[in-house]
Design a protein around this motif. Structure first.
Motif, mmCIF file in Angstrom:
data_model
loop_
_atom_site.group_PDB
_atom_site.id
_atom_site.type_symbol
_atom_site.label_atom_id
_atom_site.label_comp_id
_atom_site.label_asym_id
_atom_site.label_seq_id
_atom_site.Cartn_x
_atom_site.Cartn_y
_atom_site.Cartn_z
ATOM 1 N N THR A 116 0.834 -1.203 0.000
ATOM 2 C CA THR A 116 0.000 0.000 0.000
ATOM 3 C C THR A 116 0.866 1.250 0.000
ATOM 4 O O THR A 116 0.565 2.239 -0.691
ATOM 5 N N ALA A 117 1.969 1.187 0.739
ATOM 6 C CA ALA A 117 2.861 2.347 0.849
ATOM 7 C C ALA A 117 3.521 2.698 -0.479
ATOM 8 O O ALA A 117 3.823 3.872 -0.731
ATOM 9 N N ILE A 118 3.714 1.706 -1.344
ATOM 10 C CA ILE A 118 4.354 2.003 -2.631
ATOM 11 C C ILE A 118 3.315 2.268 -3.728
ATOM 12 O O ILE A 118 3.650 2.326 -4.906
ATOM 13 N N GLY A 119 2.044 2.396 -3.307
ATOM 14 C CA GLY A 119 1.029 2.858 -4.247
ATOM 15 C C GLY A 119 0.083 1.831 -4.809
ATOM 16 O O GLY A 119 -0.669 2.124 -5.742
ATOM 17 N N PHE A 123 -7.291 -3.569 -5.416
ATOM 18 C CA PHE A 123 -7.440 -4.566 -6.473
ATOM 19 C C PHE A 123 -6.079 -5.081 -6.931
ATOM 20 O O PHE A 123 -5.853 -6.293 -7.001
ATOM 21 N N ARG A 124 -5.165 -4.154 -7.196
ATOM 22 C CA ARG A 124 -3.839 -4.560 -7.657
ATOM 23 C C ARG A 124 -3.076 -5.288 -6.556
ATOM 24 O O ARG A 124 -2.356 -6.255 -6.826
ATOM 25 N N ARG A 125 -3.253 -4.840 -5.310
ATOM 26 C CA ARG A 125 -2.560 -5.486 -4.196
ATOM 27 C C ARG A 125 -3.018 -6.931 -4.042
ATOM 28 O O ARG A 125 -2.207 -7.816 -3.781
ATOM 29 N N GLU A 130 -1.199 -10.221 -2.490
ATOM 30 C CA GLU A 130 -1.872 -11.085 -1.523
ATOM 31 C C GLU A 130 -2.172 -12.480 -2.077
ATOM 32 O O GLU A 130 -1.836 -13.493 -1.438
ATOM 33 N N PHE A 131 -2.789 -12.542 -3.235
ATOM 34 C CA PHE A 131 -3.161 -13.847 -3.772
ATOM 35 C C PHE A 131 -1.943 -14.702 -4.137
ATOM 36 O O PHE A 131 -1.928 -15.903 -3.849
#
Length: 226
Positions: A116-119, A123-125, A130-131
């Motif tokens: 999250t900190a790198i933007g 959805f993208r995370r 994560e997946f």
């Protein structure tokens, strides 16, 4: 064992049909399980309910489910390959929802914060971090589901759906033991081959799982690759 040698074409044909039925059901079950597993992981208030309800699906007797599916879906012909695939997908969901939820639960919170900190947006995370990191746990569930699906598919013959199960019923009715034995071997070999392919796919798609690695190393490689 002369029966086996004289009927290799039949065994091969039924095995391919069985494989197709199982693969389609497994893919459908996996696709349905990802969003359900995410909901169970993301919303703690409904986690227990989602996992319990989907898990209870596995307790439904297979023959009863094969009869219920056409009634619920409106496809009233019980002798339908589609109904068998739907039933097998339901059983796969029963196994895979918990696997997806547990896999996402295993991802370190620090990894999420770093992405999250790198933007990374949510959805993208999910798809980039994560997946993939939940992959080993999900793969373990997928391997169990594949073996279960291949075994359960044989029940379809009881409602007239052709696959390897034919070798069991026909062999028992005609007292041809080699035919029954051939069916058992075909199911076991098919399950082992699919399991091996899943393991190979896991190694190719998740190279960071090779050897002993920390979660932080996994996260770094995933983030860099993304």
């Amino acid at each position: 064992m002369n029966w086996v040698g004289n009927n290799l074409d039949l065994i091969g044909e039924l095995t391919l049909v069985h494989l197709r039925q199982s693969i389609i059901a497994l893919i459908a079950g996996f696709v349905l399980s990802v969003p359900l597993g995410w909901v169970a992981w993301r919303y703690r208030l409904v986690r227990s309910g989602v996992i319990t309800i989907t898990g209870l699906l596995y307790t439904i007797p297979s023959l009863a489910l094969l009869i219920l599916v056409p009634v619920v879906t409106g496809w009233y012909s019980i002798v339908s390959e589609t109904n068998l695939i739907v039933a097998l997908a339901i059983y796969a969901v029963a196994i895979l929802v918990r696997a997806v939820a547990d896999g996402l639960d295993s991802v370190d919170a620090g990894v999420r914060q770093a992405s999250t900190a790198i933007g990374y947006g949510s959805f993208r995370r999910f798809w980039a971090v994560e997946f993939p990191l939940a992959g080993p746990v999900v793969l373990a569930g997928l391997r169990v589901a594949s073996a279960s699906t291949i075994a359960l598919a044989t029940v379809g013959i009881l409602v007239g759906i052709q696959n390897i199960g034919y070798l069991f019923t026909n062999g028992l009715q005609r007292r041809i033991i080699p035919e029954v034995f051939a069916g058992v071997v075909a199911v076991v070999v098919l399950a082992l081959v699919i399991d091996l392919l899943l393991v190979i796919a896991g190694r190719l798609l998740m190279p960071w799982t090779r050897g002993t690695k920390t979660v932080s190393r996994q996260a770094n490689r995933t983030l860099v690759k993304a």
